[in-house]
Design a protein around this motif. Structure first.
Motif, PDB file in Angstrom:
ATOM      1  N   ARG A  70     -65.213  48.138 -57.347  1.00  0.00           N
ATOM      2  CA  ARG A  70     -65.780  48.475 -56.036  1.00  0.00           C
ATOM      3  C   ARG A  70     -66.561  47.330 -55.378  1.00  0.00           C
ATOM      4  O   ARG A  70     -66.410  47.103 -54.172  1.00  0.00           O
ATOM      5  CB  ARG A  70     -66.703  49.695 -56.168  1.00  0.00           C
ATOM      6  CG  ARG A  70     -65.983  50.964 -56.536  1.00  0.00           C
ATOM      7  CD  ARG A  70     -66.970  52.102 -56.818  1.00  0.00           C
ATOM      8  NE  ARG A  70     -66.282  53.317 -57.242  1.00  0.00           N
ATOM      9  CZ  ARG A  70     -66.886  54.400 -57.707  1.00  0.00           C
ATOM     10  NH1 ARG A  70     -68.215  54.421 -57.802  1.00  0.00           N
ATOM     11  NH2 ARG A  70     -66.176  55.457 -58.080  1.00  0.00           N
ATOM     12  N   LEU A  71     -67.389  46.645 -56.147  1.00  0.00           N
ATOM     13  CA  LEU A  71     -68.278  45.658 -55.534  1.00  0.00           C
ATOM     14  C   LEU A  71     -67.646  44.274 -55.330  1.00  0.00           C
ATOM     15  O   LEU A  71     -67.700  43.741 -54.208  1.00  0.00           O
ATOM     16  CB  LEU A  71     -69.573  45.549 -56.360  1.00  0.00           C
ATOM     17  CG  LEU A  71     -70.431  46.823 -56.410  1.00  0.00           C
ATOM     18  CD1 LEU A  71     -71.709  46.562 -57.191  1.00  0.00           C
ATOM     19  CD2 LEU A  71     -70.761  47.316 -55.002  1.00  0.00           C
ATOM     20  N   PRO A  72     -67.052  43.652 -56.362  1.00  0.00           N
ATOM     21  CA  PRO A  72     -66.505  42.299 -56.157  1.00  0.00           C
ATOM     22  C   PRO A  72     -65.467  42.216 -55.038  1.00  0.00           C
ATOM     23  O   PRO A  72     -65.392  41.213 -54.324  1.00  0.00           O
ATOM     24  CB  PRO A  72     -65.880  41.967 -57.523  1.00  0.00           C
ATOM     25  CG  PRO A  72     -66.659  42.786 -58.506  1.00  0.00           C
ATOM     26  CD  PRO A  72     -66.939  44.069 -57.779  1.00  0.00           C
ATOM     27  N   VAL A  73     -64.668  43.291 -54.853  1.00  0.00           N
ATOM     28  CA  VAL A  73     -63.571  43.239 -53.874  1.00  0.00           C
ATOM     29  C   VAL A  73     -64.059  43.194 -52.424  1.00  0.00           C
ATOM     30  O   VAL A  73     -63.276  42.885 -51.516  1.00  0.00           O
ATOM     31  CB  VAL A  73     -62.596  44.428 -54.049  1.00  0.00           C
ATOM     32  CG1 VAL A  73     -61.871  44.314 -55.356  1.00  0.00           C
ATOM     33  CG2 VAL A  73     -63.324  45.758 -53.924  1.00  0.00           C
ATOM     34  N   LEU A  74     -65.328  43.488 -52.182  1.00  0.00           N
ATOM     35  CA  LEU A  74     -65.856  43.391 -50.821  1.00  0.00           C
ATOM     36  C   LEU A  74     -65.813  41.945 -50.332  1.00  0.00           C
ATOM     37  O   LEU A  74     -65.688  41.678 -49.132  1.00  0.00           O
ATOM     38  CB  LEU A  74     -67.279  43.950 -50.765  1.00  0.00           C
ATOM     39  CG  LEU A  74     -67.412  45.439 -51.118  1.00  0.00           C
ATOM     40  CD1 LEU A  74     -68.876  45.871 -51.053  1.00  0.00           C
ATOM     41  CD2 LEU A  74     -66.558  46.309 -50.184  1.00  0.00           C
ATOM     42  N   LEU A  75     -65.909  40.995 -51.267  1.00  0.00           N
ATOM     43  CA  LEU A  75     -65.781  39.583 -50.912  1.00  0.00           C
ATOM     44  C   LEU A  75     -64.359  39.271 -50.439  1.00  0.00           C
ATOM     45  O   LEU A  75     -64.162  38.467 -49.522  1.00  0.00           O
ATOM     46  CB  LEU A  75     -66.133  38.707 -52.124  1.00  0.00           C
ATOM     47  CG  LEU A  75     -67.583  38.765 -52.599  1.00  0.00           C
ATOM     48  CD1 LEU A  75     -67.727  38.052 -53.941  1.00  0.00           C
ATOM     49  CD2 LEU A  75     -68.507  38.141 -51.555  1.00  0.00           C
ATOM     50  N   MET A  76     -63.357  39.895 -51.074  1.00  0.00           N
ATOM     51  CA  MET A  76     -61.962  39.696 -50.670  1.00  0.00           C
ATOM     52  C   MET A  76     -61.733  40.222 -49.254  1.00  0.00           C
ATOM     53  O   MET A  76     -61.011  39.593 -48.465  1.00  0.00           O
ATOM     54  CB  MET A  76     -61.036  40.397 -51.665  1.00  0.00           C
ATOM     55  CG  MET A  76     -59.568  40.264 -51.346  1.00  0.00           C
ATOM     56  SD  MET A  76     -58.505  40.909 -52.647  1.00  0.00           S
ATOM     57  CE  MET A  76     -59.119  42.574 -52.852  1.00  0.00           C
ATOM     58  N   LEU A  77     -62.319  41.337 -48.944  1.00  0.00           N
ATOM     59  CA  LEU A  77     -62.217  41.899 -47.597  1.00  0.00           C
ATOM     60  C   LEU A  77     -62.762  40.907 -46.565  1.00  0.00           C
ATOM     61  O   LEU A  77     -62.140  40.658 -45.521  1.00  0.00           O
ATOM     62  CB  LEU A  77     -62.992  43.216 -47.538  1.00  0.00           C
ATOM     63  CG  LEU A  77     -63.042  43.934 -46.188  1.00  0.00           C
ATOM     64  CD1 LEU A  77     -61.648  44.385 -45.767  1.00  0.00           C
ATOM     65  CD2 LEU A  77     -63.994  45.124 -46.265  1.00  0.00           C
ATOM     66  N   LEU A  78     -63.900  40.304 -46.875  1.00  0.00           N
ATOM     67  CA  LEU A  78     -64.504  39.299 -45.991  1.00  0.00           C
ATOM     68  C   LEU A  78     -63.567  38.102 -45.830  1.00  0.00           C
ATOM     69  O   LEU A  78     -63.346  37.608 -44.718  1.00  0.00           O
ATOM     70  CB  LEU A  78     -65.847  38.851 -46.567  1.00  0.00           C
ATOM     71  CG  LEU A  78     -66.503  37.648 -45.885  1.00  0.00           C
ATOM     72  CD1 LEU A  78     -66.932  38.014 -44.460  1.00  0.00           C
ATOM     73  CD2 LEU A  78     -67.715  37.163 -46.691  1.00  0.00           C
ATOM     74  N   GLY A  79     -63.000  37.627 -46.957  1.00  0.00           N
ATOM     75  CA  GLY A  79     -62.115  36.464 -46.911  1.00  0.00           C
ATOM     76  C   GLY A  79     -60.893  36.695 -46.039  1.00  0.00           C
ATOM     77  O   GLY A  79     -60.472  35.805 -45.296  1.00  0.00           O
TER      78      GLY A  79
END
Length: 431
Positions: free
Chosen positions: A184-193
């Motif tokens: 849940r948490l680390p993938v929010l960075l992928m969304l931003l990228g």
């Protein structure tokens, strides 16, 4: 100021502007892919929690991992061609957004099927990233600098591995959250990228008013003539041209063995170290944090191999591939002999990552080298299909070996064999 001086100044200014644009596109692709592995390489850190909650065996979790890898392989075979047809910018951005959503769905799993289905779908969404990004880079960087450009792109992927490992450890060891939050948490960075990439990147030099590159690849004379004339190919023509290229198919086989070794390390090294108690050995570092040496080595290795293939071997990529995979086999043998608590494991694991993943930059540079930039997305997809087909085959096998022996160090023996096979097959690429 005379006309000649004015023209010279305008040309220099144009060259400087194009150079800045080249780097802007490469850095945009690197930034986006820097976060992609938070969507799939965190799985190894979730394995202990999944075993504890659901009682899954290592073999069952190997099949879950294989589902992602095989869906990724199928996606690569499809999406590389889509990138050639529609461009990489939109497809890569969509992959980041969809993969983030699939990870969240997987985090609510209540059993085997509710885990394997969204995780498999995530594999396809993840496949919307690499080949489209590679296609965009090949539009902006010529043959003479492609090893460097792909080396940096793969370096970003290596750094993505570091990020996926660090964020996973932070979730379980610092924030003390359960396995669900790893998805849940680390993938929010992928969304931003993905969002940033879409806003910053442009598909081709022509989209910014520049002329297209002249040195796009070393395809045969007929193919090169088609490219220069701007002749459009159908999807079937692109696939046929790529699949007829024997050297590319040999490279795909070699890459398959290399990626089986790579994912053997990525998925199962955390399992090897997470159960270890650092206080019982000679290590001054908690084994969970020793695992970070693996992706750090991968990132540095990828950066170095691209440079070596350009500068030391004159763009003869197969020599750089053979050198690193052979050394990867030797360092895996060394890693196998070390106890899990050994401080030397930090150095050995770094070198395993360095040599096992390093050749990736040369493999990807081979795609446009052998078939030209206009088919590079399709070629990258075909290569990646092979690489993840092999990686998916290896995962259940490794899980079964661990279930039957209980010896997690055997991971490194399997990696050794895969690296040796990759080096042997690479000998026949010879360009």
């Amino acid at each position: 100021m005379n006309h000649a001086t004015s023209l010279s100044g305008a040309t220099a200014a144009s060259g400087s502007s194009f150079r800045r644009a080249q780097w802007r596109m490469l850095l945009a692709a690197m930034f986006c892919y820097l976060f992609f592995y938070t969507g799939r390489q965190t799985f190894g850190f979730a394995i202990p929690g999944l075993k504890e909650e659901f009682g899954f065996s290592s073999a069952a979790l190997g099949w879950v991992s294989a589902a992602l890898l095989w869906a990724y392989a199928i996606g690569q075979a499809i999406n590389g061609n889509l990138a050639d047809k529609y461009g990489g910018r939109r497809i890569m951005s969509a992959g980041a957004i969809l993969s983030c959503g699939a990870n969240w769905v997987a985090s609510f799993a209540t059993g085997f099927f509710s885990l394997i289905i969204p995780w498999g779908a995530n594999g396809y969404f993840q496949a919307l990233g690499w080949a489209p990004g590679s296609r965009l880079i090949s539009n902006w960087w010529g043959v003479s600098e492609r090893g460097k450009a792909y080396g940096l792109y793969v370096f970003a992927a290596g750094c993505a591995s570091i990020l996926s490992y660090v964020t996973s450890i932070v979730v379980i060891d610092v924030m003390h959250l359960d396995w669900r939050w790893i998805f849940r948490l680390p993938v929010l960075l992928m969304l931003l990228g993905g969002i940033v990439f879409y806003l910053v990147a442009r598909e081709r030099p022509e989209d910014m008013g520049f002329k297209p590159l002249a040195d796009t690849g070393v395809a045969n004379a007929n193919d090169q003539a088609k490219a220069l004339e701007g002749e459009k190919e159908s999807s079937w023509e692109r696939y046929k041209a790529v699949l007829k290229n024997k050297r590319l198919l040999i490279a795909a086989l070699s890459l398959g063995f290399q990626n089986a070794a790579r994912y053997g390390l990525i998925v199962w090294v955390p399992v090897h170290f997470l159960g270890a108690d650092w206080k019982t050995g000679d290590s001054l570092i908690d084994p969970k944090w020793i695992t970070i040496a693996l992706p750090v080595g991968m990132a540095v290795g990828a950066l170095s191999n691209g440079w070596i293939s350009d500068r030391l071997f004159g763009s003869k990529r197969y020599l750089a591939i053979m050198l690193y995979t052979s050394l990867g086999a030797l360092t895996s043998l060394w890693m196998w002999t070390l106890p899990v608590h050994s401080t030397l494991g930090l150095v050995a694991l770094f070198l395993c990552g360095f040599f096992v993943y390093g050749p990736a930059s040369s493999f990807w540079a081979l795609c446009p080298d052998l078939v030209g930039a206009k088919r590079s997305g399709t070629a990258t997809g075909v290569m990646n299909f092979s690489s993840y087909l092999f990686a998916g085959l290896a995962e259940p096998m490794i899980g079964s070996v661990l279930d039957s022996t209980g010896d997690t160090s055997l991971i490194f023996v399997i990696v050794l064999i895969a690296c040796a096979c990759s080096a042997l097959v690479a000998l026949f690429i010879r360009r």
